[in-house]
Structures are given as C-alpha cells and as structure tokens.
Scaffold this active site. Structure first.
Site, PDB file in Angstrom:
ATOM      1  N   ASP A   1       0.843  -1.193   0.000  1.00 58.47           N
ATOM      2  CA  ASP A   1       0.000   0.000   0.000  1.00 58.47           C
ATOM      3  C   ASP A   1       0.880   1.245   0.000  1.00 58.47           C
ATOM      4  O   ASP A   1       0.635   2.195   0.731  1.00 58.47           O
ATOM      5  CB  ASP A   1      -0.935  -0.004   1.215  1.00 58.47           C
ATOM      6  CG  ASP A   1      -2.066   1.011   1.074  1.00 58.47           C
ATOM      7  OD1 ASP A   1      -2.329   1.452  -0.054  1.00 58.47           O
ATOM      8  OD2 ASP A   1      -2.675   1.363   2.104  1.00 58.47           O
TER       9      ASP A   1
ATOM     10  N   LYS B   1       2.575   2.904  -5.969  1.00 55.74           N
ATOM     11  CA  LYS B   1       1.968   1.857  -6.798  1.00 55.74           C
ATOM     12  C   LYS B   1       2.935   1.361  -7.875  1.00 55.74           C
ATOM     13  O   LYS B   1       2.896   0.186  -8.243  1.00 55.74           O
ATOM     14  CB  LYS B   1       0.669   2.362  -7.433  1.00 55.74           C
ATOM     15  CG  LYS B   1      -0.275   3.070  -6.464  1.00 55.74           C
ATOM     16  CD  LYS B   1      -0.473   2.331  -5.154  1.00 55.74           C
ATOM     17  CE  LYS B   1      -1.133   3.216  -4.116  1.00 55.74           C
ATOM     18  NZ  LYS B   1      -1.141   2.620  -2.768  1.00 55.74           N
TER      19      LYS B   1
ATOM     20  N   ASP C   1      -3.415  -3.093  -2.396  1.00 52.93           N
ATOM     21  CA  ASP C   1      -4.509  -2.127  -2.437  1.00 52.93           C
ATOM     22  C   ASP C   1      -4.362  -1.210  -3.650  1.00 52.93           C
ATOM     23  O   ASP C   1      -3.308  -1.145  -4.285  1.00 52.93           O
ATOM     24  CB  ASP C   1      -4.498  -1.306  -1.141  1.00 52.93           C
ATOM     25  CG  ASP C   1      -5.737  -0.436  -0.988  1.00 52.93           C
ATOM     26  OD1 ASP C   1      -6.757  -0.716  -1.652  1.00 52.93           O
ATOM     27  OD2 ASP C   1      -5.692   0.528  -0.195  1.00 52.93           O
ATOM     28  N   ASN C   2      -5.459  -0.508  -3.971  1.00 55.20           N
ATOM     29  CA  ASN C   2      -5.449   0.565  -4.985  1.00 55.20           C
ATOM     30  C   ASN C   2      -5.041   0.087  -6.370  1.00 55.20           C
ATOM     31  O   ASN C   2      -4.338   0.785  -7.104  1.00 55.20           O
ATOM     32  CB  ASN C   2      -4.518   1.704  -4.550  1.00 55.20           C
ATOM     33  CG  ASN C   2      -4.926   2.337  -3.239  1.00 55.20           C
ATOM     34  OD1 ASN C   2      -4.125   2.404  -2.308  1.00 55.20           O
ATOM     35  ND2 ASN C   2      -6.158   2.792  -3.148  1.00 55.20           N
TER      36      ASN C   2
ATOM     37  N   GLU D   1     -10.984   4.737  -1.011  1.00 54.02           N
ATOM     38  CA  GLU D   1     -11.088   4.981   0.416  1.00 54.02           C
ATOM     39  C   GLU D   1     -12.208   5.956   0.788  1.00 54.02           C
ATOM     40  O   GLU D   1     -12.339   7.028   0.209  1.00 54.02           O
ATOM     41  CB  GLU D   1      -9.757   5.526   0.953  1.00 54.02           C
ATOM     42  CG  GLU D   1      -8.606   4.532   0.915  1.00 54.02           C
ATOM     43  CD  GLU D   1      -7.944   4.386  -0.440  1.00 54.02           C
ATOM     44  OE1 GLU D   1      -8.553   4.794  -1.451  1.00 54.02           O
ATOM     45  OE2 GLU D   1      -6.824   3.862  -0.489  1.00 54.02           O
TER      46      GLU D   1
END
Length: 252
Positions: free
Chosen positions: A174, A177, A202-203, A234
């Site tokens: 996280d 990226k 994530d993301n 989020e």
C-alpha cells in the site's frame, strides 16, 4: 452515509489530495497537516489501549474531518479477512502512512509480529505514536526506508526483524503503486515468502497498479493464485477500486 461521504469531490480535503500529488510522492503526506491532525485526534478521542476504538476513531476522522490515504473501513475488512486466512507469525507492510492498516493487521493476527516499511520519517513517527496509544507497540514496528534502495532495507528486515528465507507469511502492499511489482520481486529474489503466504495489494484501480495486476494475471496458477476483490476507493462509495489477494504457490 452523507452526500459528501458518497461523493468525495464535494469534500475539500479530497480536492487537496488531487491537487497536491507531487507533495504526496515526495513526502508521503498531503501537505496540509492532516497526518499530524489525525494523531492528535486519536490521542484526544480514542481510548488508550483499545485497538478497536483507535481504528474506529481514525475512520471517523477520515469521514468527518479529512480524507486519509489508508486502506479505509470497506477495504479494511478485505484486509482483515486475508490476514486471518494467512494466520501469520510475521507480517510485513509496505507503506505505513498513519499506522492504520498495521493496526488492522495486528488486530486480525494478535499472534503476529508486524513490521511496516515507510519512506517518510514523519509518517513513521506518527504511526508509532498511534500504535503506542492502541497498546500494540510491543509487536508492531516501523523501519524507515524503501525496498528499492539497493537492498539496505531488506538487510535491516533480515537482521533485525526475522525476514529470512521462507519466513514471511503475509505481505501488504500500500505504498508507491509503481513500486508494487519491483518490490515484490525483490522479496521473491530473497525467497522471503513461505509457500502459502498471502500478498494483498490495495489501490489496483485507483490510482492504479496495472503492471502489478498484469503480472499476477500472468502468474495465475503458476507462482500465485490471485483473487480480485471489488471494492471502492477509500472512504466513499462512488469510485470503484480493486484489492488483489494472492496466495504464493512457491517456486516450481
């Protein structure tokens, strides 16, 4: 959920995040003081030693005060479930921010040692304060550094935190990226993951990690078995996101 919570671009704190991407990538913080503010909010409003209340207080701050760049409550439940499936003795997180996701990992795996790697010293200091208030500072720690620093941080993880071949049961990505894939590959090069370890990222859609997603698709049933969990970015319900959960099958 209020209108501002559902539609994030009605919130000034979200607009600040969108307009200050360079500051975020350079310092790990938005630049308007929200990261320090959430620590003060936790100390003032969350019960000391109550990890559940600390997590809930951070969520409340993110909804009512300023948006935060942590995994959040919705995707946090996916993280919790993956941690419980992994039953880790050692969990490593890349990207500490305010310490929120490390709290969730520690709560879901009370037997685990949790080590978070964070580029920004200011974020590391904030997280340590939050962890101490939650009563988990004895088993959650932070290493200031980055996996992409030529091996120095990996050496620290090996020497001081037990990241030896086959020792890592759970990895949460996280952070930057763009670094998801090379950092995972650096850990794989050192044989850090045990067979059956779980990697959560994530993301994947927002802001996006397309190379990491493509790699996991290429490695499906070869090196990893991956499930893509649909969710939202989020602290809102408008913008879709993905969380990837990948079980390491081991070298073949």
């Amino acid at each position: 959920m209020s209108l501002k919570q559902r539609f994030p671009f009605l919130r000034w704190s979200v607009l600040r995040m969108v307009t200050l991407p360079r500051n975020i990538s350079r310092t790990g913080q938005v630049g308007d003081g929200r990261e320090d503010a959430v620590v003060r909010y936790v100390l003032a409003n969350a019960r000391a030693g109550d990890i559940d209340d600390v997590i809930a207080t951070i969520d409340r701050f993110a909804y009512d005060k300023s948006m935060l760049m942590n995994v959040g409550d919705e995707k946090g439940e996916l993280l919790d479930a993956a941690v419980r499936r992994a039953e880790p003795a050692l969990a490593v997180e890349l990207g500490t921010y305010a310490g929120y996701s490390a709290l969730r990992i520690a709560r879901a795996a009370p037997q685990a040692r949790v080590v978070s790697v964070e580029l920004a010293e200011a974020n590391a200091a904030n997280a340590r304060t939050v962890w101490a208030h939650a009563g988990v500072a004895d088993r959650v720690s932070c290493v200031v550094g980055t996996i992409g620093d030529g091996g120095r941080t990996l050496d620290v993880l090996a020497r001081d935190h037990g990241l030896t071949p086959g020792s890592l049961d759970f990895l949460f990505l996280d952070h930057d990226k763009v670094a998801y894939l090379p950092d995972l590959q650096s850990i794989l090069e050192r044989d850090g993951l045990r067979q059956g370890a779980i990697v959560v990222a994530d993301n994947i859609l927002v802001p996006g990690a397309p190379k990491y997603r493509a790699y996991m698709r290429e490695q499906q049933s070869v090196l990893f078995d991956t499930v893509e969990h649909k969710a939202h970015a989020e602290y809102q319900s408008l913008i879709p996101d993905l969380v990837l959960e990948s079980r390491y099958l081991g070298t073949r």
